[in-house]
Design a protein around this motif. Structure first.
Motif, PDB file in Angstrom:
ATOM      1  N   ALA A 245      -6.377  -4.780   6.257  1.00 43.34           N
ATOM      2  CA  ALA A 245      -5.196  -4.490   7.077  1.00 43.34           C
ATOM      3  C   ALA A 245      -3.954  -5.144   6.484  1.00 43.34           C
ATOM      4  O   ALA A 245      -2.873  -4.531   6.446  1.00 43.34           O
ATOM      5  N   THR A 246      -4.111  -6.376   6.009  1.00 46.15           N
ATOM      6  CA  THR A 246      -2.971  -7.072   5.411  1.00 46.15           C
ATOM      7  C   THR A 246      -2.493  -6.347   4.162  1.00 46.15           C
ATOM      8  O   THR A 246      -1.284  -6.140   3.953  1.00 46.15           O
ATOM      9  N   ARG A 247      -3.436  -5.947   3.340  1.00 45.55           N
ATOM     10  CA  ARG A 247      -3.086  -5.227   2.110  1.00 45.55           C
ATOM     11  C   ARG A 247      -2.311  -3.946   2.439  1.00 45.55           C
ATOM     12  O   ARG A 247      -1.300  -3.636   1.790  1.00 45.55           O
ATOM     13  N   ARG A 248      -2.761  -3.215   3.454  1.00 43.42           N
ATOM     14  CA  ARG A 248      -2.095  -1.963   3.836  1.00 43.42           C
ATOM     15  C   ARG A 248      -0.658  -2.237   4.304  1.00 43.42           C
ATOM     16  O   ARG A 248       0.278  -1.535   3.917  1.00 43.42           O
ATOM     17  N   ILE A 249      -0.492  -3.265   5.131  1.00 44.18           N
ATOM     18  CA  ILE A 249       0.834  -3.608   5.653  1.00 44.18           C
ATOM     19  C   ILE A 249       1.774  -4.009   4.517  1.00 44.18           C
ATOM     20  O   ILE A 249       2.910  -3.532   4.426  1.00 44.18           O
ATOM     21  N   VAL A 250       1.289  -4.893   3.648  1.00 41.48           N
ATOM     22  CA  VAL A 250       2.128  -5.394   2.562  1.00 41.48           C
ATOM     23  C   VAL A 250       2.449  -4.281   1.562  1.00 41.48           C
ATOM     24  O   VAL A 250       3.588  -4.161   1.088  1.00 41.48           O
ATOM     25  N   MET A 251       1.475  -3.469   1.261  1.00 38.57           N
ATOM     26  CA  MET A 251       1.685  -2.365   0.316  1.00 38.57           C
ATOM     27  C   MET A 251       2.773  -1.426   0.840  1.00 38.57           C
ATOM     28  O   MET A 251       3.687  -1.019   0.091  1.00 38.57           O
ATOM     29  N   ASN A 252       2.705  -1.083   2.115  1.00 33.25           N
ATOM     30  CA  ASN A 252       3.712  -0.199   2.704  1.00 33.25           C
ATOM     31  C   ASN A 252       5.102  -0.824   2.651  1.00 33.25           C
ATOM     32  O   ASN A 252       6.096  -0.144   2.356  1.00 33.25           O
ATOM     33  N   MET A 253       5.177  -2.116   2.944  1.00 36.29           N
ATOM     34  CA  MET A 253       6.472  -2.790   2.953  1.00 36.29           C
ATOM     35  C   MET A 253       7.076  -2.851   1.551  1.00 36.29           C
ATOM     36  O   MET A 253       8.261  -2.569   1.347  1.00 36.29           O
ATOM     37  N   LEU A 254       6.254  -3.232   0.577  1.00 38.75           N
ATOM     38  CA  LEU A 254       6.778  -3.453  -0.762  1.00 38.75           C
ATOM     39  C   LEU A 254       7.023  -2.156  -1.533  1.00 38.75           C
ATOM     40  O   LEU A 254       7.717  -2.162  -2.556  1.00 38.75           O
ATOM     41  N   GLN A 255       6.466  -1.061  -1.050  1.00 41.98           N
ATOM     42  CA  GLN A 255       6.714   0.232  -1.696  1.00 41.98           C
ATOM     43  C   GLN A 255       7.787   1.042  -0.984  1.00 41.98           C
ATOM     44  O   GLN A 255       8.102   2.154  -1.410  1.00 41.98           O
ATOM     45  N   SER A 256       8.349   0.499   0.080  1.00 42.49           N
ATOM     46  CA  SER A 256       9.378   1.221   0.826  1.00 42.49           C
ATOM     47  C   SER A 256      10.727   1.096   0.122  1.00 42.49           C
ATOM     48  O   SER A 256      10.945   0.193  -0.695  1.00 42.49           O
ATOM     49  N   GLU A 280      -0.145  -6.894  -8.064  1.00 42.33           N
ATOM     50  CA  GLU A 280      -0.662  -5.560  -8.387  1.00 42.33           C
ATOM     51  C   GLU A 280       0.461  -4.556  -8.585  1.00 42.33           C
ATOM     52  O   GLU A 280       0.372  -3.654  -9.438  1.00 42.33           O
ATOM     53  N   LEU A 281       1.537  -4.700  -7.822  1.00 42.81           N
ATOM     54  CA  LEU A 281       2.668  -3.771  -7.922  1.00 42.81           C
ATOM     55  C   LEU A 281       3.620  -4.146  -9.045  1.00 42.81           C
ATOM     56  O   LEU A 281       4.637  -3.469  -9.247  1.00 42.81           O
ATOM     57  N   GLY A 282       3.302  -5.210  -9.751  1.00 42.26           N
ATOM     58  CA  GLY A 282       4.140  -5.608 -10.868  1.00 42.26           C
ATOM     59  C   GLY A 282       5.395  -6.356 -10.466  1.00 42.26           C
ATOM     60  O   GLY A 282       6.337  -6.478 -11.254  1.00 42.26           O
TER      61      GLY A 282
END
Length: 359
Positions: A245-256, A280-282
């Motif tokens: 769940a944390t990964r999903r939340i952070v991924m969405n935030m940092l890719q917005s 992971e997102l560089g």
């Protein structure tokens, strides 16, 4: 070689009394930790018990003294390093006071917490330490009060309970780290917590059922208002209650398109996932993203860069809660006591000036 009768079977209080040259009643007082005897007699009985390898019959002692010699502890997540260290503080104090600890994990679920407490009461524990999963649902904790067992709250308070409580200065700590980020030019500051809501969206402080987290968010939002930052509630993210769940939340935030320039993790488990996703997102810390985490977990000081943290007095929280409980078991009376321990900001290299695109 023929064994002596005392060593060929379980050693009794009578055996210890005979070895020490005292009455059985006197030996029982020393071994049971009640009543008064002279220091000389106490040492003689203890020496005899050690020589005979005396092991107390816990059931018999419980029937005699009305005590089981155990303390129950219920925490939210035993895998979280925060609770692991706090429990270490509890057990160290309890052991020195002659108590064993029975540990239960609620998983931050009130139903599981209630079941754990029912089990502990059935096991006749002498007192209980709890980190309440939900401040507003504590009727089962009031039952502990009514049963005559002492109760202490760890890390989280419940105003409706008149019991000993040990917490950290979470609100002031959150104000401090938010002020640090604002001072470095950050305006889009996200706060991520494991607490959740029915629709998985933060609306107000009333949504946060965990007292310690609510104090942190209150301090964070207060510092934002002080700096004239508006609508910062939109940057509070709830539901980070598992790595996935944390990964999903952070991924969405940092890719917005409007990604945060800084993130405050409400605990080190969340902080670790933020670090991993950013890598992971560089994204580079702190050039692209600044990170602050509550709790000085071991990993935070060995990453590259090391992570700025709020060092909480975790072991001391456990120590203090256990000490208050033991004092109650030893006859301390009066109103519930409240101890607030100070945190400390440890500045490392994960916080920098806000990037121009995220300011």
């Amino acid at each position: 070689m023929e064994q002596s009768p005392a060593r060929s079977s379980a050693v009794t209080v009578a055996d210890v009394a005979r070895e020490a040259g005292v009455s059985k009643a006197t030996a029982a007082r020393v071994l049971g930790g009640y009543g008064t005897v002279s220091a000389k007699v106490r040492e003689a009985v203890k020496a005899a018990a050690a020589a005979l390898d005396y092991r107390p019959n816990e059931l018999a002692r419980s029937m005699t003294t009305g005590r089981s010699g155990t303390i129950g502890v219920v925490v939210g997540d035993i895998e979280n390093p925060f609770f692991s260290l706090a429990v270490r503080g509890i057990t160290d104090v309890a052991r020195l006071a002659g108590f064993n600890v029975i540990l239960s994990n609620s998983g931050e679920d009130v139903a599981a917490e209630k079941a754990a407490i029912r089990t502990l009461v059935a096991k006749r524990v002498d007192g209980i330490i709890v980190s309440p999963a939900k401040e507003g649902d504590v009727e089962h904790l009031k039952d502990i009060e009514r049963s005559g067992r002492p109760l202490a709250l760890l890390d989280r308070s419940a105003p409706s309970l008149n019991v000993d409580t040990v917490i950290a200065d979470d609100m002031q700590a959150a104000e401090g780290i938010t002020g640090l980020l604002i001072g470095r030019g950050h305006r889009r500051i996200a706060y991520i917590t494991a607490c959740d809501t029915a629709d998985h969206v933060f609306h107000s402080l009333d949504d946060i059922y965990t007292d310690s987290v609510r104090r942190r968010i209150e301090g964070h939002l207060g510092a934002c208002r002080e700096a004239s930052l508006t609508d910062m509630e939109e940057w509070v993210r709830v539901g980070a209650n598992s790595p996935e769940a944390t990964r999903r939340i952070v991924m969405n935030m940092l890719q917005s398109a409007q990604r945060p320039s800084a993130i405050i993790a409400s605990d080190s488990v969340i902080g670790l996932e933020v670090f991993k996703v950013a890598r992971e997102l560089g994204l580079t810390l702190p050039d692209d993203l600044s990170l602050v985490s509550f709790h000085d977990a071991d990993w935070t000081s060995v990453t590259s860069p090391p992570v700025t943290v709020v060092q909480q007095p975790v072991y001391q929280l456990g120590e203090a809660a256990a000490r208050l409980l033991v004092e109650r078991l030893n006859g301390e009376v009066g109103e519930g006591r409240r101890i607030v321990l100070q945190t400390r900001l440890i500045e490392r290299a994960s916080v920098g000036a806000a990037p121009s695109s995220g300011s």
